[in-house]
Design a protein around this motif. Structure first.
Motif, short mmCIF file in Angstrom:
data_model
loop_
_atom_site.label_atom_id
_atom_site.label_comp_id
_atom_site.label_asym_id
_atom_site.label_seq_id
_atom_site.Cartn_x
_atom_site.Cartn_y
_atom_site.Cartn_z
N ASP A 59 -51.84 -21.13 -12.75
CA ASP A 59 -50.77 -21.37 -11.77
C ASP A 59 -49.88 -22.53 -12.20
O ASP A 59 -48.65 -22.44 -12.13
N THR A 60 -50.50 -23.60 -12.65
CA THR A 60 -49.74 -24.77 -13.09
C THR A 60 -48.94 -24.46 -14.35
O THR A 60 -47.77 -24.84 -14.47
N ILE A 61 -49.57 -23.74 -15.27
CA ILE A 61 -48.88 -23.38 -16.52
C ILE A 61 -47.64 -22.55 -16.20
O ILE A 61 -46.55 -22.81 -16.71
N GLU A 62 -47.81 -21.54 -15.34
CA GLU A 62 -46.68 -20.68 -15.00
C GLU A 62 -45.58 -21.46 -14.27
O GLU A 62 -44.40 -21.19 -14.46
N GLU A 63 -45.98 -22.41 -13.48
CA GLU A 63 -45.01 -23.23 -12.76
C GLU A 63 -44.19 -24.10 -13.71
O GLU A 63 -43.00 -24.31 -13.51
N LEU A 64 -44.83 -24.58 -14.78
CA LEU A 64 -44.17 -25.50 -15.70
C LEU A 64 -43.42 -24.81 -16.84
O LEU A 64 -42.49 -25.39 -17.39
N LEU A 65 -43.83 -23.60 -17.18
CA LEU A 65 -43.15 -22.89 -18.28
C LEU A 65 -41.78 -22.40 -17.84
O LEU A 65 -41.64 -21.83 -16.76
N PRO A 66 -40.77 -22.59 -18.67
CA PRO A 66 -39.46 -22.04 -18.34
C PRO A 66 -39.53 -20.51 -18.24
O PRO A 66 -40.35 -19.87 -18.90
N GLU A 67 -38.69 -19.92 -17.43
CA GLU A 67 -38.69 -18.47 -17.20
C GLU A 67 -38.57 -17.68 -18.50
O GLU A 67 -39.16 -16.62 -18.64
N ARG A 72 -44.65 -16.51 -22.19
CA ARG A 72 -44.81 -15.61 -21.03
C ARG A 72 -44.93 -14.15 -21.45
O ARG A 72 -45.36 -13.32 -20.67
N ASN A 73 -44.53 -13.83 -22.68
CA ASN A 73 -44.59 -12.45 -23.17
C ASN A 73 -45.85 -12.18 -23.98
O ASN A 73 -46.02 -11.08 -24.50
N THR A 74 -46.73 -13.17 -24.09
CA THR A 74 -47.98 -12.96 -24.84
C THR A 74 -49.01 -12.30 -23.94
O THR A 74 -48.89 -12.28 -22.71
N ALA A 75 -50.05 -11.77 -24.57
CA ALA A 75 -51.11 -11.06 -23.83
C ALA A 75 -51.82 -11.97 -22.83
O ALA A 75 -52.32 -11.48 -21.81
N LEU A 76 -51.84 -13.27 -23.08
CA LEU A 76 -52.49 -14.18 -22.12
C LEU A 76 -51.81 -14.12 -20.75
O LEU A 76 -52.44 -14.38 -19.73
#
Length: 140
Positions: A59-67, A72-76
């Protein structure tokens, strides 16, 4: 689904652990390739810890990563099987009476044990590095 607030019998715990371990290995095989993981079993624990850390902080990673971040396109982030594992990642503490989820205390701080394990795994990786380098050159 495993619930840490209600203790499991030893048999039920082991069955659930085996099921989760199998699911985690399936995801790791998808991410890194079954053949490569079969060759390097020493890094499985490290990858499991890394995957759990990724999931617990997602949740924190997604919040901090730019759109538009390429990560965000990796399998993780995109593989549904990875996302499914989130249900197993919990933070629990030994004093919450979850004795079977923890090893007996050794008297050493956890970070010392973790760093020792990383060092041990690093030495194993360094042993394989020349072989990996030759394989990589052969692939190119």
């Amino acid at each position: 689904e495993t619930c840490l607030t209600q203790p499991l019998s030893d048999r039920a715990y082991q069955a659930k652990k085996n099921q989760v371990d199998k699911e985690v290995m399936e995801v790791l095989n998808e991410l890194f390739g079954r053949e490569y993981l079969r060759r390097f079993p020493a890094i499985h624990r490290f990858l499991r810890i890394g995957l759990a850390s990724h999931l617990i902080h997602l949740d924190t990673i997604e919040e901090l990563l730019p759109e538009r971040c390429a990560l965000r396109n990796t399998a993780l982030f995109t593989n549904p099987a990875v996302q499914e594992l989130r249900k197993y990642v919990k933070i629990a503490f030994p004093w919450d009476n979850h004795y079977k989820y923890y090893a007996d205390a050794s008297g050493l701080p956890p970070h010392v044990l973790i760093m020792a394990e990383f060092k041990k795994q690093g030495k194993k990786l360094m042993h394989w590095f020349p072989k990996l380098k030759r394989c990589w050159k052969a692939i190119k």
